[in-house]
Design an enzyme around this catalytic site. Structure first.
Site, PDB file in Angstrom:
ATOM      1  N   SER A   1      34.265  92.961  92.907  1.00  0.00           N
ATOM      2  CA  SER A   1      34.501  91.870  91.856  1.00  0.00           C
ATOM      3  C   SER A   1      36.100  91.704  92.177  1.00  0.00           C
ATOM      4  CB  SER A   1      34.068  92.018  90.733  1.00  0.00           C
ATOM      5  OG  SER A   1      34.107  90.611  89.979  1.00  0.00           O
TER       6      SER A   1
ATOM      7  N   ARG B   1      33.266  86.617  76.103  1.00  0.00           N
ATOM      8  CA  ARG B   1      32.849  87.847  76.793  1.00  0.00           C
ATOM      9  C   ARG B   1      30.955  87.714  77.188  1.00  0.00           C
ATOM     10  NH1 ARG B   1      33.146  92.036  80.446  1.00  0.00           N
ATOM     11  NH2 ARG B   1      32.324  93.952  79.894  1.00  0.00           N
TER      12      ARG B   1
ATOM     13  N   ASP C   1      23.405  88.626  93.177  1.00  0.00           N
ATOM     14  CA  ASP C   1      24.572  88.302  92.539  1.00  0.00           C
ATOM     15  C   ASP C   1      24.847  86.811  92.786  1.00  0.00           C
ATOM     16  OD1 ASP C   1      27.361  88.224  92.130  1.00  0.00           O
ATOM     17  OD2 ASP C   1      27.751  89.684  93.270  1.00  0.00           O
TER      18      ASP C   1
ATOM     19  N   HIS D   1      25.139  90.736  89.842  1.00  0.00           N
ATOM     20  CA  HIS D   1      26.774  91.040  90.185  1.00  0.00           C
ATOM     21  C   HIS D   1      27.085  92.531  89.724  1.00  0.00           C
ATOM     22  CE1 HIS D   1      30.990  90.549  91.181  1.00  0.00           C
ATOM     23  NE2 HIS D   1      31.328  90.826  89.867  1.00  0.00           N
ATOM     24  N   ASP D   2      26.571  92.876  88.494  1.00  0.00           N
ATOM     25  CA  ASP D   2      26.813  93.958  87.898  1.00  0.00           C
ATOM     26  C   ASP D   2      26.162  95.174  88.746  1.00  0.00           C
ATOM     27  OD1 ASP D   2      28.374  94.177  85.769  1.00  0.00           O
ATOM     28  OD2 ASP D   2      26.742  94.153  84.209  1.00  0.00           O
TER      29      ASP D   2
END
Lengths: 393, 393
Positions: free
Chosen positions: A163, A233, A329, A362-363
């Protein structure tokens, strides 16, 4: 509540007086920023794992993501949790600290001990807040070169990150090719897309809309823009997961009850999950630092900084590249990695590329993904042989 | 600024005393809600276009989306803009008001004149705020049946709507099949996904985090949670567009300047665009109404409300269905429509389904999309012949 208070206090202390090692750069060694401004004095908080070999050829720099830190393979002093990449980095792991000397530093602009908006501005004796100049990915990397110099390392065996960390990897490879033997940009891209800028802007507006933010001077005022930062967040967290993963993990499952409450409490598990993500984040992260980190990512555009042609960023490079993307992602879709791969091919670079099939979004780059680990491990092994490094004992 | 003040004042007035027609339902005609509570008295603000024929067989009910209103084909009194579907609805248009009698009502819980959180609570003499019971898609539709009764219409020629409007269409078809000759749910689904609930929850938390929200009592307090609502709208707006469209329209283009400013102003066009979307939205929409509308969508689950099998919602239906989805819609992806189509097939219903190729995302249903218009027009023409309606003059 006492635990949360303790975490917040710890976070405040770690921003200026970190538990990790610190490299201090005095007035004689200022950091030149892309904005044209200068940061001086400044400090870099970092951790190292393993030992540097005699040839000083086994060092790996790991670059952290937006809200990451230097505790890649050791306990985070605020949360008490294991290092954020401990599944990948450690003795006998894929990035084997019995073989490699691993360095991980908190980026400039961060809040875990490197100079950032929560640090004391020597000119005023108060927290920088928005008086800290904007930092870019290029500035973060320039600061890291000074740390690497300080550690007496001329050429890194590898620079690795996911990232925002992957952006730093690309910047290292483009700006300091002679210092990077291998580069592994993971779940990243050569520039931030319009949609990604849009999500970041929502997050920044959420922080700035919080009256506790006080125009960025909340530390001096003894306040905390927790609600705004939590909303930021929450919005960002959705982009780290895939629709499929959200559906699999939560679906429309209700929270601790059989039926709908017909109200605005968290009826669905996904709601309490997101609220929890927001709440725990604000205990460990500085709101202004969040603004600076998101801005650095938005500004990143490797080609634009080099005349508009991405391949020109990698002309005559001898660095060996390994790119990794994840099918689900949607923040840094595979296409972003492919664009970099095409540019590297056009530049005649040595490049391997793996797209990992996963529904974790993405994580995934932070999670135990065997195929991903195998790809990284295989690439590093082969590169280590080429570099003449011994096998792990 | 004077124009913005005027719009805000107008919005406040329209919530209780709308420019449109109003159907009032007194204590003798209460609205039973899915929560078990009762709303009474209540009112529905609505507009009609065209004329009801003698057989009362040419009425089309159009259901609006999350932040839509009754002004489907006439000027919005707050913004002064044309009706939100004027490209589709009007004399000689695809939904020809020379041929059909078109009804569009503001949903219950809305803020354009139907009873909602900004309406006066007769028990207290003050705005309902969060004392208004939660309303569901089922409640919105139940209220609409009372309006349709009031207009002396037994069976609607068609019920048409996109997004939240499409949910209402499905609810109509499932709960009142004998009253619906044709149903057109567009860019919708039979339930709200975990990801969609997640984005809504972010929006609600953004509103509630704004101290001007005052626990929902901002109208009484003479305040407006504008910043929180603007953040909610900005986050939601990203989900209405596609990544491709954002890239095409904005990319990384800078706003009115040649170079980066190295600050937190809107450097990129996408940032000023989003800020503008947030700012104009708060002038025309009530923050509590936004909470109620998002909650209604989150709660929608047509199968769960009918024993868990979606096909059971449509058993023995004689309604003719036409579903439309858009390829780049990631809020209600085509798969959501396909799920409904499969259930309708399993129920033996008459159903046609069109997936429109477009890069304009969820918002495509509000835009001029020739293939979409042609599909709707063709379907309505054929149904009108089956229903024995004359051709347009």
């Amino acid at each position: 509540m006492a635990a949360r208070r303790a975490r917040k206090l710890k976070a405040t202390n770690e921003a200026t007086d970190p538990s990790s090692r610190v490299a201090r750069f005095g007035p004689d060694r200022p950091l030149s920023l892309d904005s044209g401004k200068v940061l001086s004095p400044f400090q870099i908080a970092y951790e190292t794992y393993g030992a540097l070999n005699e040839a000083r050829s086994n060092a790996i720099l790991i670059c952290h993501a937006l809200t990451g830190d230097q505790y890649v393979a050791s306990r985070n002093p605020i949360t008490g949790k294991p290092g954020w990449w401990e599944s990948l980095v450690g003795p006998g792991k894929v990035i084997d600290t019995g073989r490699f000397f691993v360095i991980c530093s908190n980026v400039i602009g961060g809040c875990l001990g490197s100079t950032g908006p929560a640090s004391l501005n020597p000119e005023t004796g108060r927290a920088y807040g928005l008086d800290l100049p904007i930092v870019t990915i290029g500035d973060m990397v320039r600061a890291q070169t000074m740390l690497v110099d300080e550690l007496g390392i001329d050429r890194l065996f590898s620079v690795i990150g996911g990232s925002m960390g992957g952006m730093q990897v690309l910047e290292w490879a483009a700006s300091y090719p002679e210092r990077v033997f291998t580069a592994l940009p993971i779940a990243a891209g050569a520039r931030h897309s319009a949609q990604n800028i849009a999500f970041h802007e929502v997050g920044r507006q959420a922080v700035m809309a919080d009256p506790e933010w006080c125009g960025g001077r909340y530390i001096d005022e003894g306040r905390r823009p927790e609600k705004g930062l939590a909303v930021a967040r929450m919005a960002a967290h959705i982009t780290y997961l895939s629709e499929t993963a959200l559906h699999r993990k939560f679906g429309r499952n209700l929270q601790d009850r059989e039926t709908l409450t017909f109200g605005f409490d968290a009826d669905f598990q996904i709601e309490s999950y997101l609220r929890h993500q927001g709440m725990t984040f604000v205990d460990r992260f500085d709101a202004n630092s969040y603004l600076y980190m998101t801005r650095a990512m938005d500004y990143f555009d490797l080609a634009a900084d080099r005349g508009g042609r991405l391949a020109d960023a990698f002309r005559n490079t001898e660095t060996r590249f390994c790119l990794v993307s994840f099918t689900s992602d949607w923040l840094f879709p595979t296409e972003e990695s492919r664009t970099v791969v095409r540019a590297l091919n056009a530049a005649g670079a040595s490049v391997s590329f793996v797209e990992i099939e996963t529904d974790r979004g993405h994580d995934a780059f932070l999670l135990e993904e065997p195929e991903f680990f195998a790809a990284v491990g295989g690439f590093l092994d082969s590169a280590a042989r080429a570099r003449g490094l011994e096998d792990a004992p």
